[in-house]
Scaffold this motif. Structure first.
Motif, short mmCIF file in Angstrom:
data_model
loop_
_atom_site.label_atom_id
_atom_site.label_comp_id
_atom_site.label_asym_id
_atom_site.label_seq_id
_atom_site.Cartn_x
_atom_site.Cartn_y
_atom_site.Cartn_z
N LEU A 92 -2.90 -2.66 10.07
CA LEU A 92 -3.90 -1.81 9.44
C LEU A 92 -4.04 -0.54 10.27
CD1 LEU A 92 -6.51 -4.60 8.62
CD2 LEU A 92 -4.76 -3.62 7.12
N ASP A 93 -3.55 0.55 9.73
CA ASP A 93 -3.47 1.79 10.49
C ASP A 93 -4.85 2.33 10.89
OD1 ASP A 93 -0.73 1.63 10.19
OD2 ASP A 93 -0.70 2.89 8.41
N ASP A 94 -5.87 2.14 10.03
CA ASP A 94 -7.20 2.65 10.35
C ASP A 94 -7.80 1.96 11.57
OD1 ASP A 94 -6.92 4.21 8.09
OD2 ASP A 94 -8.12 2.90 6.82
N ASP A 95 -7.52 0.66 11.71
CA ASP A 95 -8.11 -0.12 12.79
C ASP A 95 -7.14 -0.37 13.94
OD1 ASP A 95 -10.41 -0.35 11.25
OD2 ASP A 95 -9.73 -2.20 10.32
N ASN A 96 -5.86 -0.02 13.75
CA ASN A 96 -4.81 -0.30 14.72
C ASN A 96 -4.78 -1.78 15.08
OD1 ASN A 96 -2.59 0.42 16.25
ND2 ASN A 96 -3.79 0.85 18.08
N GLN A 97 -4.89 -2.63 14.05
CA GLN A 97 -4.86 -4.07 14.23
C GLN A 97 -3.80 -4.67 13.32
OE1 GLN A 97 -8.66 -5.89 13.60
NE2 GLN A 97 -9.74 -4.48 14.94
N ALA A 98 -3.35 -5.86 13.67
CA ALA A 98 -2.41 -6.59 12.82
C ALA A 98 -3.16 -7.73 12.13
CB ALA A 98 -1.27 -7.16 13.65
N GLN B 67 0.41 -2.05 -8.13
CA GLN B 67 -0.52 -1.92 -7.00
C GLN B 67 -0.29 -3.09 -6.04
OE1 GLN B 67 -2.83 0.48 -6.10
NE2 GLN B 67 -3.07 -0.76 -4.26
N LYS B 68 -0.36 -2.81 -4.75
CA LYS B 68 -0.18 -3.85 -3.73
C LYS B 68 -1.53 -4.17 -3.09
CE LYS B 68 4.52 -2.51 -2.54
NZ LYS B 68 5.43 -2.05 -1.47
N TYR B 69 -1.71 -5.47 -2.81
CA TYR B 69 -2.92 -5.97 -2.17
C TYR B 69 -2.54 -6.95 -1.07
CZ TYR B 69 -4.96 -4.43 -6.60
OH TYR B 69 -5.33 -3.70 -7.70
N LEU B 70 -3.42 -7.09 -0.10
CA LEU B 70 -3.31 -8.15 0.90
C LEU B 70 -4.39 -9.17 0.58
CD1 LEU B 70 -2.83 -6.04 4.15
CD2 LEU B 70 -1.08 -7.29 2.85
N LYS B 71 -3.98 -10.42 0.37
CA LYS B 71 -4.91 -11.49 0.02
C LYS B 71 -5.19 -12.34 1.25
CE LYS B 71 -5.37 -15.53 -2.94
NZ LYS B 71 -4.68 -16.40 -3.91
N GLY C 293 -1.86 3.15 1.37
CA GLY C 293 -1.35 4.03 2.41
C GLY C 293 -2.02 3.80 3.75
N ASN C 294 -2.88 2.78 3.83
CA ASN C 294 -3.63 2.53 5.06
C ASN C 294 -3.03 1.42 5.91
OD1 ASN C 294 -4.24 0.53 3.22
ND2 ASN C 294 -6.37 0.34 3.87
N CYS C 295 -1.85 0.92 5.53
CA CYS C 295 -1.25 -0.14 6.34
C CYS C 295 0.26 -0.09 6.25
CB CYS C 295 -1.79 -1.52 5.94
SG CYS C 295 -0.92 -2.32 4.62
N THR C 296 0.89 -0.75 7.21
CA THR C 296 2.34 -0.85 7.27
C THR C 296 2.70 -2.32 7.27
OG1 THR C 296 2.43 1.17 8.61
CG2 THR C 296 4.37 -0.28 8.66
N LEU C 297 3.59 -2.73 6.36
CA LEU C 297 4.06 -4.11 6.35
C LEU C 297 5.06 -4.26 7.48
CD1 LEU C 297 4.47 -4.67 2.51
CD2 LEU C 297 2.58 -5.37 3.99
N VAL C 298 4.72 -5.08 8.47
CA VAL C 298 5.54 -5.27 9.66
C VAL C 298 6.71 -6.19 9.37
CG1 VAL C 298 5.52 -6.10 12.04
CG2 VAL C 298 3.57 -4.83 11.15
#
Length: 80
Positions: free
Chosen positions: A29-35, A46-50, A65-70
């Motif tokens: 999560l790019d906004d929080d710099n957390q995984a 549309q993509k979602y994280l459940k 656009g607020n996250c990167t799939l690692v």
């Protein structure tokens, strides 16, 4: 039948595996710099994280656009 993950389980993440609908993924999560470890849902383009925890406050997080799939989880196992 969906896999169940327990505290202490090991997950192996492949950064080169395709992340498709229903995949279990690690996302940054790019906004929080957390995984985070979630299930990827793709509906209507549309993509979602459940959240895997049904009592999580935000069960469905839109990816805008607020996250990167690692990477995608390709194996789970129990630690010894």
């Amino acid at each position: 039948m969906e896999p169940k993950f327990q505290d202490g389980d090991l997950i192996f993440v492949d950064p080169e595996a395709a992340c498709i609908h229903g995949s279990y993924v690690v996302a940054r999560l790019d906004d929080d710099n957390q995984a985070t470890f979630k299930q990827l849902i793709i509906e209507g383009g549309q993509k979602y994280l459940k959240a895997l925890n049904p009592s999580w406050p935000d069960p469905l997080i839109p990816i805008n656009g607020n996250c990167t799939l690692v990477g995608r989880v390709v194996f789970t196992g129990k630690s010894l």
